[in-house]
Scaffold this motif. Structure first.
Motif, short mmCIF file in Angstrom:
data_model
loop_
_atom_site.label_atom_id
_atom_site.label_comp_id
_atom_site.label_asym_id
_atom_site.label_seq_id
_atom_site.Cartn_x
_atom_site.Cartn_y
_atom_site.Cartn_z
N TRP A 67 27.89 5.18 37.56
CA TRP A 67 26.74 5.77 36.89
C TRP A 67 27.21 6.98 36.10
O TRP A 67 27.80 7.91 36.66
N LEU A 68 26.94 6.99 34.80
CA LEU A 68 27.39 8.05 33.91
C LEU A 68 26.25 8.99 33.53
O LEU A 68 26.22 9.49 32.41
N ASP A 69 25.29 9.20 34.45
CA ASP A 69 24.10 10.04 34.24
C ASP A 69 23.03 9.26 33.46
O ASP A 69 23.33 8.38 32.67
N SER A 70 21.79 9.65 33.68
CA SER A 70 20.63 9.12 32.95
C SER A 70 20.63 7.59 32.97
O SER A 70 20.64 6.98 34.02
N ASN A 71 20.62 6.96 31.77
CA ASN A 71 20.62 5.50 31.68
C ASN A 71 22.01 4.90 31.51
O ASN A 71 22.13 3.69 31.33
N SER A 72 23.04 5.71 31.51
CA SER A 72 24.38 5.25 31.11
C SER A 72 25.18 4.71 32.30
O SER A 72 25.23 5.35 33.36
N TRP A 73 25.85 3.58 32.07
CA TRP A 73 26.63 2.93 33.11
C TRP A 73 27.93 2.39 32.55
O TRP A 73 28.00 1.97 31.40
N LEU A 74 28.95 2.37 33.40
CA LEU A 74 30.17 1.62 33.16
C LEU A 74 30.19 0.48 34.15
O LEU A 74 30.17 0.70 35.37
N PHE B 7 21.16 -5.92 46.40
CA PHE B 7 21.20 -4.47 46.19
C PHE B 7 20.28 -4.08 45.05
O PHE B 7 20.10 -4.84 44.09
N ILE B 8 19.72 -2.87 45.13
CA ILE B 8 19.00 -2.28 44.01
C ILE B 8 19.49 -0.85 43.84
O ILE B 8 19.68 -0.12 44.83
N VAL B 9 19.75 -0.46 42.59
CA VAL B 9 20.37 0.82 42.27
C VAL B 9 19.50 1.52 41.23
O VAL B 9 19.12 0.91 40.23
N PRO B 10 19.16 2.81 41.43
CA PRO B 10 18.27 3.49 40.49
C PRO B 10 18.97 3.89 39.20
O PRO B 10 20.18 4.14 39.16
N THR B 11 18.19 3.99 38.13
CA THR B 11 18.66 4.49 36.85
C THR B 11 17.53 5.29 36.19
O THR B 11 16.45 5.41 36.75
N ALA B 12 17.82 5.84 35.01
CA ALA B 12 16.83 6.45 34.12
C ALA B 12 16.53 7.92 34.38
O ALA B 12 15.83 8.54 33.59
N ALA B 13 17.02 8.51 35.45
CA ALA B 13 16.72 9.92 35.69
C ALA B 13 17.86 10.55 36.47
O ALA B 13 18.55 9.88 37.24
N GLY B 14 18.05 11.85 36.25
CA GLY B 14 18.98 12.59 37.08
C GLY B 14 20.41 12.57 36.57
O GLY B 14 20.70 12.18 35.46
N GLY B 15 21.30 13.01 37.47
CA GLY B 15 22.69 13.18 37.11
C GLY B 15 22.97 14.64 36.75
O GLY B 15 22.15 15.53 37.00
N PRO C 210 26.95 10.64 40.37
CA PRO C 210 27.40 10.62 38.98
C PRO C 210 28.92 10.53 38.86
O PRO C 210 29.66 11.27 39.51
N TRP C 211 29.37 9.58 38.07
CA TRP C 211 30.78 9.41 37.69
C TRP C 211 31.67 9.07 38.88
O TRP C 211 32.89 9.26 38.82
#
Length: 252
Positions: A5-12, A194-202, A241-242
């Motif tokens: 997770w690269l913060d917010s909505n960003s993913w690798l 599995f479910i993993v959150p996105t869209a907020a935070g970091g 994050p990261w």
């Protein structure tokens, strides 16, 4: 599959022997319509640009998904797959290999099958993308605003879901990001491992008028309790994050 997770909505996403950069915001600030007084996102930690990116995947053409300052510093020779709106953004920036996918369309990249599915409404008529990725006998579904199409019921098994687990609400308008109830219904439908959150935070600071009236409801731990109350085996994972993690190494 390895996720970072690269913060917010960003993913690798490391899948099928390839590194996929999803909805990257890696440098600079984030605002909408050049109105920082209304909304401004600022990164609080400087991070390096991930190396050896094989594909950029964009779900929407809005700045929090197709972030122009980030796209300007990435290599224009990296292939891009995006919604039609996102494809227009990267084409204007001079990217050399751009594939636009409308909901329902698919593309095979190396050993990875990528399918666009209906995602978030933007404006009165436009629908942006969610994605299903399949490779290495593993499947992942991503939708960053919590709008899950009924057509997902027709899809084969989904192992991993990345989607919001909290609600972000504005007065009078209601939820701008749908989390708890939407994600719970999705888990009842797909029964992912599995479910993993996105869209907020970091590691991000948000400010501006919009942030003063925006309210957040829910948490990953609350969502885990909701899963248990419905006797669902899906495991909610809270990423750092990261920090890369492999879901195959986490017991359900």
């Amino acid at each position: 599959m390895q996720l970072t997770w690269l913060d917010s909505n960003s993913w690798l996403i490391e899948l099928g022997g390839k590194n996929i950069l999803l909805d990257p915001w890696l440098v600079g600030n984030l605002s909408f319509g050049d109105l920082p007084w209304l909304f401004l996102g600022t990164k609080t930690v400087d991070r390096p640009i991930p190396a050896n990116i094989d594909l950029i995947l964009l779900s929407q053409g809005l700045p929090d998904h197709a972030h122009i300052p980030t796209l300007e510093v990435l290599d224009r020779s990296i292939p891009v797959i995006g919604s039609p709106n996102a494809a227009k953004v990267v084409q204007k920036l001079g990217y050399q290999q751009v594939t636009a996918l409308a909901p329902g369309e698919s593309y095979r990249f190396a050993e990875i099958d990528i399918k666009a599915v209906p995602g978030s409404p933007v404006g009165p008529t436009a629908i942006e993308n969610g994605y299903i990725l399949r490779a290495d006998d593993t499947s992942l579904y991503y939708e960053p605003h919590g709008y899950h199409s009924p057509t997902l019921a027709q899809e084969p098994e989904i192992d991993i879901v990345i989607t919001p687990l909290i609600d972000l609400k504005l007065p009078l308008l209601g939820a701008v990001i749908k989390g708890k109830a939407s994600a719970l219904s999705l888990c009842e439908l797909l029964k992912p491992k599995f479910i993993v959150p996105t869209a907020a935070g970091g590691d991000i600071k948000f400010e501006g008028l919009l942030m003063s009236i925006l309210t957040a409801e829910g948490s990953v731990s609350e969502f885990a309790d909701l899963l248990a109350s419905k006797s669902l085996a899906t495991k909610a994972i809270e990423p750092k994050p990261w920090q890369p993690f492999e879901l195959t190494s986490i017991s359900v």
